[in-house]
Design a protein around this motif. Structure first.
Motif, PDB file in Angstrom:
ATOM      1  N   ALA A 191       0.829  -1.201   0.000  1.00  0.00           N
ATOM      2  CA  ALA A 191       0.000   0.000   0.000  1.00  0.00           C
ATOM      3  C   ALA A 191       0.868   1.257   0.000  1.00  0.00           C
ATOM      4  O   ALA A 191       0.598   2.221  -0.734  1.00  0.00           O
ATOM      5  CB  ALA A 191      -0.931  -0.012   1.218  1.00  0.00           C
ATOM      6  N   ALA A 192       1.933   1.257   0.799  1.00  0.00           N
ATOM      7  CA  ALA A 192       2.831   2.414   0.860  1.00  0.00           C
ATOM      8  C   ALA A 192       3.579   2.595  -0.455  1.00  0.00           C
ATOM      9  O   ALA A 192       3.771   3.726  -0.938  1.00  0.00           O
ATOM     10  CB  ALA A 192       3.816   2.254   2.018  1.00  0.00           C
ATOM     11  N   ALA A 193       4.005   1.483  -1.055  1.00  0.00           N
ATOM     12  CA  ALA A 193       4.699   1.554  -2.340  1.00  0.00           C
ATOM     13  C   ALA A 193       3.793   2.146  -3.410  1.00  0.00           C
ATOM     14  O   ALA A 193       4.214   2.999  -4.214  1.00  0.00           O
ATOM     15  CB  ALA A 193       5.164   0.160  -2.752  1.00  0.00           C
ATOM     16  N   ALA A 194       2.535   1.694  -3.426  1.00  0.00           N
ATOM     17  CA  ALA A 194       1.575   2.219  -4.400  1.00  0.00           C
ATOM     18  C   ALA A 194       1.333   3.702  -4.179  1.00  0.00           C
ATOM     19  O   ALA A 194       1.257   4.489  -5.134  1.00  0.00           O
ATOM     20  CB  ALA A 194       0.267   1.441  -4.302  1.00  0.00           C
ATOM     21  N   GLU A 195       1.225   4.115  -2.920  1.00  0.00           N
ATOM     22  CA  GLU A 195       0.999   5.527  -2.615  1.00  0.00           C
ATOM     23  C   GLU A 195       2.173   6.382  -3.084  1.00  0.00           C
ATOM     24  O   GLU A 195       1.991   7.462  -3.667  1.00  0.00           O
ATOM     25  CB  GLU A 195       0.784   5.696  -1.110  1.00  0.00           C
ATOM     26  N   ALA A 196       3.392   5.889  -2.848  1.00  0.00           N
ATOM     27  CA  ALA A 196       4.575   6.644  -3.258  1.00  0.00           C
ATOM     28  C   ALA A 196       4.652   6.775  -4.776  1.00  0.00           C
ATOM     29  O   ALA A 196       4.912   7.865  -5.312  1.00  0.00           O
ATOM     30  CB  ALA A 196       5.832   5.955  -2.721  1.00  0.00           C
ATOM     31  N   PHE A 224       8.236  -2.724  -2.712  1.00  0.00           N
ATOM     32  CA  PHE A 224       8.310  -1.654  -3.706  1.00  0.00           C
ATOM     33  C   PHE A 224       9.029  -2.170  -4.948  1.00  0.00           C
ATOM     34  O   PHE A 224       8.549  -2.005  -6.075  1.00  0.00           O
ATOM     35  CB  PHE A 224       9.044  -0.428  -3.150  1.00  0.00           C
ATOM     36  N   GLU A 225      10.181  -2.795  -4.749  1.00  0.00           N
ATOM     37  CA  GLU A 225      10.985  -3.258  -5.881  1.00  0.00           C
ATOM     38  C   GLU A 225      10.245  -4.291  -6.714  1.00  0.00           C
ATOM     39  O   GLU A 225      10.285  -4.264  -7.944  1.00  0.00           O
ATOM     40  CB  GLU A 225      12.298  -3.838  -5.358  1.00  0.00           C
ATOM     41  N   ASN A 226       9.529  -5.208  -6.042  1.00  0.00           N
ATOM     42  CA  ASN A 226       8.836  -6.270  -6.757  1.00  0.00           C
ATOM     43  C   ASN A 226       7.531  -5.781  -7.386  1.00  0.00           C
ATOM     44  O   ASN A 226       7.294  -5.947  -8.584  1.00  0.00           O
ATOM     45  CB  ASN A 226       8.573  -7.430  -5.802  1.00  0.00           C
ATOM     46  N   ARG A 227       6.681  -5.139  -6.606  1.00  0.00           N
ATOM     47  CA  ARG A 227       5.340  -4.813  -7.084  1.00  0.00           C
ATOM     48  C   ARG A 227       5.300  -3.602  -8.008  1.00  0.00           C
ATOM     49  O   ARG A 227       4.501  -3.560  -8.949  1.00  0.00           O
ATOM     50  CB  ARG A 227       4.389  -4.585  -5.902  1.00  0.00           C
ATOM     51  N   MET A 228       6.139  -2.607  -7.759  1.00  0.00           N
ATOM     52  CA  MET A 228       6.110  -1.447  -8.652  1.00  0.00           C
ATOM     53  C   MET A 228       6.686  -1.782 -10.024  1.00  0.00           C
ATOM     54  O   MET A 228       6.397  -1.105 -11.015  1.00  0.00           O
ATOM     55  CB  MET A 228       6.809  -0.246  -8.022  1.00  0.00           C
ATOM     56  N   SER A 267      -5.077  -1.020   9.364  1.00  0.00           N
ATOM     57  CA  SER A 267      -6.467  -0.647   9.084  1.00  0.00           C
ATOM     58  C   SER A 267      -6.573   0.178   7.807  1.00  0.00           C
ATOM     59  O   SER A 267      -7.451  -0.048   6.974  1.00  0.00           O
ATOM     60  CB  SER A 267      -7.046   0.154  10.254  1.00  0.00           C
ATOM     61  N   THR A 268      -5.663   1.126   7.648  1.00  0.00           N
ATOM     62  CA  THR A 268      -5.670   1.967   6.453  1.00  0.00           C
ATOM     63  C   THR A 268      -5.364   1.148   5.203  1.00  0.00           C
ATOM     64  O   THR A 268      -6.038   1.284   4.167  1.00  0.00           O
ATOM     65  CB  THR A 268      -4.651   3.105   6.598  1.00  0.00           C
ATOM     66  N   ALA A 269      -4.343   0.286   5.286  1.00  0.00           N
ATOM     67  CA  ALA A 269      -4.005  -0.553   4.138  1.00  0.00           C
ATOM     68  C   ALA A 269      -5.162  -1.464   3.767  1.00  0.00           C
ATOM     69  O   ALA A 269      -5.465  -1.655   2.580  1.00  0.00           O
ATOM     70  CB  ALA A 269      -2.751  -1.375   4.443  1.00  0.00           C
ATOM     71  N   HIS A 270      -5.839  -2.023   4.764  1.00  0.00           N
ATOM     72  CA  HIS A 270      -6.987  -2.892   4.509  1.00  0.00           C
ATOM     73  C   HIS A 270      -8.071  -2.136   3.755  1.00  0.00           C
ATOM     74  O   HIS A 270      -8.663  -2.652   2.794  1.00  0.00           O
ATOM     75  CB  HIS A 270      -7.528  -3.434   5.837  1.00  0.00           C
ATOM     76  N   ASP A 286      -2.007  -7.692  -6.673  1.00  0.00           N
ATOM     77  CA  ASP A 286      -2.212  -6.765  -5.557  1.00  0.00           C
ATOM     78  C   ASP A 286      -1.596  -5.380  -5.808  1.00  0.00           C
ATOM     79  O   ASP A 286      -1.974  -4.397  -5.158  1.00  0.00           O
ATOM     80  CB  ASP A 286      -1.704  -7.362  -4.239  1.00  0.00           C
ATOM     81  N   SER A 287      -0.665  -5.281  -6.748  1.00  0.00           N
ATOM     82  CA  SER A 287      -0.131  -3.961  -7.107  1.00  0.00           C
ATOM     83  C   SER A 287      -1.202  -3.060  -7.713  1.00  0.00           C
ATOM     84  O   SER A 287      -1.030  -1.835  -7.762  1.00  0.00           O
ATOM     85  CB  SER A 287       1.043  -4.097  -8.081  1.00  0.00           C
ATOM     86  N   ALA A 288      -2.324  -3.647  -8.137  1.00  0.00           N
ATOM     87  CA  ALA A 288      -3.427  -2.861  -8.700  1.00  0.00           C
ATOM     88  C   ALA A 288      -4.087  -1.975  -7.656  1.00  0.00           C
ATOM     89  O   ALA A 288      -4.955  -1.158  -8.011  1.00  0.00           O
ATOM     90  CB  ALA A 288      -4.469  -3.785  -9.336  1.00  0.00           C
ATOM     91  N   VAL A 289      -3.681  -2.066  -6.402  1.00  0.00           N
ATOM     92  CA  VAL A 289      -4.176  -1.136  -5.390  1.00  0.00           C
ATOM     93  C   VAL A 289      -3.825   0.300  -5.775  1.00  0.00           C
ATOM     94  O   VAL A 289      -4.499   1.249  -5.355  1.00  0.00           O
ATOM     95  CB  VAL A 289      -3.626  -1.502  -3.978  1.00  0.00           C
ATOM     96  N   ILE A 290      -2.817   0.494  -6.624  1.00  0.00           N
ATOM     97  CA  ILE A 290      -2.452   1.840  -7.081  1.00  0.00           C
ATOM     98  C   ILE A 290      -3.578   2.468  -7.901  1.00  0.00           C
ATOM     99  O   ILE A 290      -3.650   3.700  -8.032  1.00  0.00           O
ATOM    100  CB  ILE A 290      -1.139   1.802  -7.892  1.00  0.00           C
ATOM    101  N   LYS A 291      -4.467   1.662  -8.436  1.00  0.00           N
ATOM    102  CA  LYS A 291      -5.536   2.180  -9.295  1.00  0.00           C
ATOM    103  C   LYS A 291      -6.604   2.950  -8.533  1.00  0.00           C
ATOM    104  O   LYS A 291      -7.468   3.572  -9.155  1.00  0.00           O
ATOM    105  CB  LYS A 291      -6.177   1.033 -10.082  1.00  0.00           C
TER     106      LYS A 291
END
Length: 303
Positions: A191-196, A224-228, A267-270, A286-291
């Motif tokens: 979630a943090a990687a997607a936000e960044a 971050f390295e894997n999912r982004m 809680s926020t990530a969920h 799960d990287s699609a959380v960036i959408k």
């Protein structure tokens, strides 16, 4: 005596684990609800069983690699109208070992151990981590807890499937607790990687340049390295789907709620994964959380 091993669930992780067992020379049987998948695997070695009952009757060790607690329950004990009808436990020989590799609430794993003990069966609480590639190479991680008797019977089997087998306790529960904590970190990191990355896109930073800098800086994480990299490639093929973290972070929060322990980041990530799921990305990587982030233009596939 040569142990006969059964593996249930030839998904991304299970197929790799089965390959590792076959490569190590174990006498292997497999079962998957997709019969064609089990048959295709068995063409290169091992045998495909037509039912859970058949697999249970033939095997000394049964490894279950299904999605969640409900599927594990059905694999073990069956249920009316369920695709896993006629569970494996009823046909397993006394003294056989069931290895549970799903991410479940620790209290559920403890209950499985108790129910199987009443049937004369041994149980290993053994959730897994590392991804499909590491499962296929036998280099994944297993977080296990079991009685000494169970470990004595299957130590070589666990070592064949995983590069790291952590023994965390002499009864079920400890393995699942550690896995739940691992999933807390994994979900929050994604979630943090997607936000960044989303902020970088909004600010007009070249995403490839941002990825290069972050992966060589203190802000990097494995996630971050894997999912982004998936985001940069515009490839949301589900290696681990959004809904996996809806489930797993839900388990994290349930475990903490039982002792009134606050988990604000979890809680926020969920909520972020829930939003992505309800927006139509449930089955995507799960990287699609960036959408879920507004006003950004995501990378597209290169022609």
């Amino acid at each position: 005596m040569t142990l006969k091993i059964g593996l249930i669930g030839l998904g991304a992780m299970g197929s790799g684990m089965a390959q590792s067992l076959r490569r190590k020379g174990f006498d292997l049987r497999v079962f998957d609800v997709r019969k064609e998948v089990a048959d295709a695997f068995a063409k290169d070695g091992g045998a495909a069983c037509a039912s859970l009952a058949e697999l249970g009757a033939q095997c000394d060790v049964v490894v279950s690699v299904v999605v969640n607690a409900a599927q594990t329950e059905s694999v073990l004990f069956g249920s009316v109208g369920d695709k896993f009808a006629n569970g494996v436990a009823a046909t397993m020989k006394p003294g056989s070992v069931f290895v549970m590799c799903s991410t479940v609430d620790p209290t559920v794993s403890i209950a499985f151990e108790s129910r199987l003990a009443a049937m004369g069966l041994l149980y290993i609480d053994a959730p897994i981590s590392g991804g499909a590639a590491r499962a296929a190479s036998g280099e994944m991680t297993m977080m296990t807890a079991a009685t000494p008797e169970a470990y004595a019977k299957v130590g070589d089997v666990l070592d064949a499937m995983a590069g790291k087998v952590y023994r965390l306790g002499d009864k079920a529960g400890a393995g699942s607790k550690v896995k739940v904590i691992n999933q807390l970190l994994a979900g929050v990191h994604i979630a943090a990687a997607a936000e960044a990355m989303a902020l970088g896109l909004r600010e007009g930073v070249d995403p490839a340049a941002l990825y290069e800098v972050i992966t060589h800086s203190a802000g990097n994480s494995w996630m971050f390295e894997n999912r982004m990299a998936h985001v940069l490639a515009a490839d949301y093929t589900p290696l681990s789907a959004v809904d996996i973290f809806v489930k797993d972070l839900g388990i994290v929060l349930d475990m903490a709620r039982a002792t009134k322990f606050p988990l604000p980041l979890s809680s926020t990530a969920h909520q972020m994964f829930m939003q992505a799921s309800t927006a139509g990305f449930a089955k995507e990587d799960d990287s699609a959380v960036i959408k879920i982030f507004p006003g950004i233009e995501l990378p597209t596939k290169k022609s």
